[in-house]
Design a protein around this motif. Structure first.
Motif, PDB file in Angstrom:
ATOM      1  N   ILE A 262       0.385  -1.327  -0.083  1.00 35.90           N
ATOM      2  CA  ILE A 262      -0.168  -0.384   0.003  1.00 35.90           C
ATOM      3  C   ILE A 262       0.895   1.374   0.240  1.00 35.90           C
ATOM      4  O   ILE A 262       0.934   2.026  -0.896  1.00 35.90           O
ATOM      5  CB  ILE A 262      -0.671   0.187   1.062  1.00 35.90           C
ATOM      6  CG1 ILE A 262      -2.250  -1.373   0.910  1.00 35.90           C
ATOM      7  CG2 ILE A 262      -1.488   1.128   1.137  1.00 35.90           C
ATOM      8  CD1 ILE A 262      -3.215  -1.490   2.237  1.00 35.90           C
ATOM      9  N   ASP A 263       2.111   1.541   0.553  1.00 38.02           N
ATOM     10  CA  ASP A 263       3.025   2.273   1.535  1.00 38.02           C
ATOM     11  C   ASP A 263       4.045   2.179   0.218  1.00 38.02           C
ATOM     12  O   ASP A 263       4.704   3.308  -0.221  1.00 38.02           O
ATOM     13  CB  ASP A 263       2.620   3.000   2.330  1.00 38.02           C
ATOM     14  CG  ASP A 263       1.962   2.918   3.096  1.00 38.02           C
ATOM     15  OD1 ASP A 263       1.158   4.347   2.659  1.00 38.02           O
ATOM     16  OD2 ASP A 263       1.759   2.960   4.581  1.00 38.02           O
ATOM     17  N   TYR A 264       4.367   1.261   0.210  1.00 34.28           N
ATOM     18  CA  TYR A 264       5.515   0.779  -0.172  1.00 34.28           C
ATOM     19  C   TYR A 264       5.905  -1.031  -1.438  1.00 34.28           C
ATOM     20  O   TYR A 264       4.715  -1.677  -0.341  1.00 34.28           O
ATOM     21  CB  TYR A 264       6.632   0.951   0.245  1.00 34.28           C
ATOM     22  CG  TYR A 264       6.451  -0.094   1.263  1.00 34.28           C
ATOM     23  CD1 TYR A 264       7.701  -1.414   1.450  1.00 34.28           C
ATOM     24  CD2 TYR A 264       6.120  -0.133   2.263  1.00 34.28           C
ATOM     25  CE1 TYR A 264       7.918  -2.347   2.591  1.00 34.28           C
ATOM     26  CE2 TYR A 264       5.791  -1.020   3.954  1.00 34.28           C
ATOM     27  CZ  TYR A 264       7.195  -1.906   3.625  1.00 34.28           C
ATOM     28  OH  TYR A 264       7.008  -2.579   4.037  1.00 34.28           O
ATOM     29  N   TYR A 265       6.826  -1.022  -1.439  1.00 30.98           N
ATOM     30  CA  TYR A 265       6.975  -2.026  -2.539  1.00 30.98           C
ATOM     31  C   TYR A 265       8.551  -2.166  -1.853  1.00 30.98           C
ATOM     32  O   TYR A 265       9.418  -1.284  -1.982  1.00 30.98           O
ATOM     33  CB  TYR A 265       6.393  -2.908  -3.598  1.00 30.98           C
ATOM     34  CG  TYR A 265       6.666  -2.142  -4.979  1.00 30.98           C
ATOM     35  CD1 TYR A 265       7.516  -2.394  -5.839  1.00 30.98           C
ATOM     36  CD2 TYR A 265       5.776  -0.184  -5.189  1.00 30.98           C
ATOM     37  CE1 TYR A 265       8.453  -1.465  -6.644  1.00 30.98           C
ATOM     38  CE2 TYR A 265       6.411  -0.065  -6.227  1.00 30.98           C
ATOM     39  CZ  TYR A 265       7.814  -0.068  -6.777  1.00 30.98           C
ATOM     40  OH  TYR A 265       8.359   0.352  -7.989  1.00 30.98           O
ATOM     41  N   ILE A 266       9.643  -4.054  -1.817  1.00 33.70           N
ATOM     42  CA  ILE A 266      10.713  -4.129  -2.328  1.00 33.70           C
ATOM     43  C   ILE A 266      10.527  -4.378  -3.517  1.00 33.70           C
ATOM     44  O   ILE A 266      10.140  -5.437  -4.082  1.00 33.70           O
ATOM     45  CB  ILE A 266      10.799  -5.156  -0.982  1.00 33.70           C
ATOM     46  CG1 ILE A 266       9.675  -4.787   0.410  1.00 33.70           C
ATOM     47  CG2 ILE A 266      12.227  -5.145  -1.231  1.00 33.70           C
ATOM     48  CD1 ILE A 266      11.006  -4.413   1.705  1.00 33.70           C
TER      49      ILE A 266
ATOM     50  N   ASN B 185      15.385  -2.753  -1.908  1.00 36.27           N
ATOM     51  CA  ASN B 185      15.020  -1.273  -1.326  1.00 36.27           C
ATOM     52  C   ASN B 185      13.692  -0.845  -1.622  1.00 36.27           C
ATOM     53  O   ASN B 185      13.174  -1.404  -1.890  1.00 36.27           O
ATOM     54  CB  ASN B 185      15.623   0.202  -2.757  1.00 36.27           C
ATOM     55  CG  ASN B 185      17.313  -0.583  -2.785  1.00 36.27           C
ATOM     56  OD1 ASN B 185      18.036  -0.926  -1.371  1.00 36.27           O
ATOM     57  ND2 ASN B 185      17.950  -0.704  -3.755  1.00 36.27           N
ATOM     58  N   TYR B 186      13.170  -0.408  -0.133  1.00 34.29           N
ATOM     59  CA  TYR B 186      12.066   0.256  -0.499  1.00 34.29           C
ATOM     60  C   TYR B 186      11.745   1.393  -1.325  1.00 34.29           C
ATOM     61  O   TYR B 186      12.362   2.189  -1.186  1.00 34.29           O
ATOM     62  CB  TYR B 186      11.107   1.188   1.316  1.00 34.29           C
ATOM     63  CG  TYR B 186      11.314  -0.230   2.092  1.00 34.29           C
ATOM     64  CD1 TYR B 186      10.310  -0.530   2.718  1.00 34.29           C
ATOM     65  CD2 TYR B 186      12.813  -0.226   2.856  1.00 34.29           C
ATOM     66  CE1 TYR B 186      10.145  -0.681   4.272  1.00 34.29           C
ATOM     67  CE2 TYR B 186      12.442  -1.479   3.904  1.00 34.29           C
ATOM     68  CZ  TYR B 186      11.189  -1.542   5.130  1.00 34.29           C
ATOM     69  OH  TYR B 186      11.305  -2.281   5.331  1.00 34.29           O
ATOM     70  N   VAL B 187      10.803   1.023  -1.862  1.00 33.95           N
ATOM     71  CA  VAL B 187      10.302   1.769  -3.167  1.00 33.95           C
ATOM     72  C   VAL B 187       9.044   2.918  -3.177  1.00 33.95           C
ATOM     73  O   VAL B 187       8.057   1.549  -3.000  1.00 33.95           O
ATOM     74  CB  VAL B 187      10.109   0.968  -4.932  1.00 33.95           C
ATOM     75  CG1 VAL B 187       9.300   1.705  -5.573  1.00 33.95           C
ATOM     76  CG2 VAL B 187      11.778   0.430  -4.796  1.00 33.95           C
ATOM     77  N   PHE B 188       8.988   4.034  -2.364  1.00 37.14           N
ATOM     78  CA  PHE B 188       8.122   4.257  -1.559  1.00 37.14           C
ATOM     79  C   PHE B 188       6.064   4.622  -3.199  1.00 37.14           C
ATOM     80  O   PHE B 188       6.907   5.192  -3.729  1.00 37.14           O
ATOM     81  CB  PHE B 188       7.932   5.587  -1.008  1.00 37.14           C
ATOM     82  CG  PHE B 188       8.393   5.758  -0.090  1.00 37.14           C
ATOM     83  CD1 PHE B 188       8.133   4.888   1.470  1.00 37.14           C
ATOM     84  CD2 PHE B 188       9.949   5.345   0.269  1.00 37.14           C
ATOM     85  CE1 PHE B 188       8.555   4.394   2.116  1.00 37.14           C
ATOM     86  CE2 PHE B 188      10.319   5.733   0.811  1.00 37.14           C
ATOM     87  CZ  PHE B 188       9.418   5.267   2.528  1.00 37.14           C
ATOM     88  N   LYS B 189       5.540   4.018  -3.333  1.00 36.32           N
ATOM     89  CA  LYS B 189       4.237   4.109  -4.013  1.00 36.32           C
ATOM     90  C   LYS B 189       3.605   5.451  -3.544  1.00 36.32           C
ATOM     91  O   LYS B 189       3.924   6.574  -2.935  1.00 36.32           O
ATOM     92  CB  LYS B 189       3.229   3.109  -3.177  1.00 36.32           C
ATOM     93  CG  LYS B 189       3.678   1.839  -4.168  1.00 36.32           C
ATOM     94  CD  LYS B 189       1.967   0.565  -3.514  1.00 36.32           C
ATOM     95  CE  LYS B 189       1.728   0.762  -4.785  1.00 36.32           C
ATOM     96  NZ  LYS B 189       1.038  -0.575  -5.006  1.00 36.32           N
ATOM     97  N   ALA B 190       2.942   5.521  -4.903  1.00 34.73           N
ATOM     98  CA  ALA B 190       1.885   7.356  -4.911  1.00 34.73           C
ATOM     99  C   ALA B 190       1.349   7.502  -3.866  1.00 34.73           C
ATOM    100  O   ALA B 190       1.453   8.502  -3.113  1.00 34.73           O
ATOM    101  CB  ALA B 190       1.397   7.231  -5.856  1.00 34.73           C
ATOM    102  N   TRP B 191       0.541   6.567  -2.994  1.00 32.58           N
ATOM    103  CA  TRP B 191      -0.579   6.910  -2.187  1.00 32.58           C
ATOM    104  C   TRP B 191       0.665   7.032  -0.762  1.00 32.58           C
ATOM    105  O   TRP B 191      -0.089   8.150  -0.031  1.00 32.58           O
ATOM    106  CB  TRP B 191      -0.718   5.329  -1.714  1.00 32.58           C
ATOM    107  CG  TRP B 191      -1.643   5.371  -0.126  1.00 32.58           C
ATOM    108  CD1 TRP B 191      -1.247   4.924   1.218  1.00 32.58           C
ATOM    109  CD2 TRP B 191      -3.095   5.655  -0.274  1.00 32.58           C
ATOM    110  NE1 TRP B 191      -2.445   5.193   2.055  1.00 32.58           N
ATOM    111  CE2 TRP B 191      -3.665   5.910   1.009  1.00 32.58           C
ATOM    112  CE3 TRP B 191      -3.621   6.262  -1.171  1.00 32.58           C
ATOM    113  CZ2 TRP B 191      -4.166   6.323   2.026  1.00 32.58           C
ATOM    114  CZ3 TRP B 191      -5.366   7.005  -1.146  1.00 32.58           C
ATOM    115  CH2 TRP B 191      -5.416   6.721   0.691  1.00 32.58           C
TER     116      TRP B 191
END
Length: 121
Positions: free
Chosen positions: A88-92, A96-102
């Motif tokens: 919801i907020d990120y994916y790996i 590495n953490y990749v922050f999503k638009a939400w």
């Protein structure tokens, strides 16, 4: 005293626990953004189905956002929650953490770091 209920998911029909299952006296679903209204006689969803439904609803909402509408979006006005939710907020990606638009929409403005999913560009 902890109060839990055993429920059946209205989507997949699996059983799950619902209710005051943590020290904070709240249900696990309170960690998710309050973006649903149960309607049409539907009952609670299990954690897996609830997360999938949240991801789908948020992704559909994000698709409607333009840089102009991002500045005054719905996510800013939701209650703040410091807990980040994978999917919801990120994916790996590659560790590495990749922050999503939400995640960016909840923050309310561009951080200036040229983020991949920045809705403010």
């Amino acid at each position: 005293m902890k109060t839990t209920k055993t429920k059946i998911c209205s989507s997949c029909e699996s059983t799950f626990s619902c209710g005051d299952i943590s020290v904070e006296k709240k249900c696990w679903c309170n960690d998710y953004p309050p973006i649903f209204n149960l309607s049409d006689g539907a009952d609670c969803l299990c954690p897996v189905c609830f997360k999938e439904a949240c991801e789908d609803k948020i992704d559909a909402y994000v698709e409607t956002i333009t840089p102009k509408t991002a500045l005054k979006n719905k996510a800013i006005s939701l209650p703040k929650n410091d807990k980040l939710l994978e999917g919801i907020d990120y994916y790996i990606e590659n560790g590495n953490y990749v922050f999503k638009a939400w995640f960016h929409l909840k923050r309310g403005s561009c951080c200036g770091n040229d983020c991949r999913h920045c809705p403010y560009k």
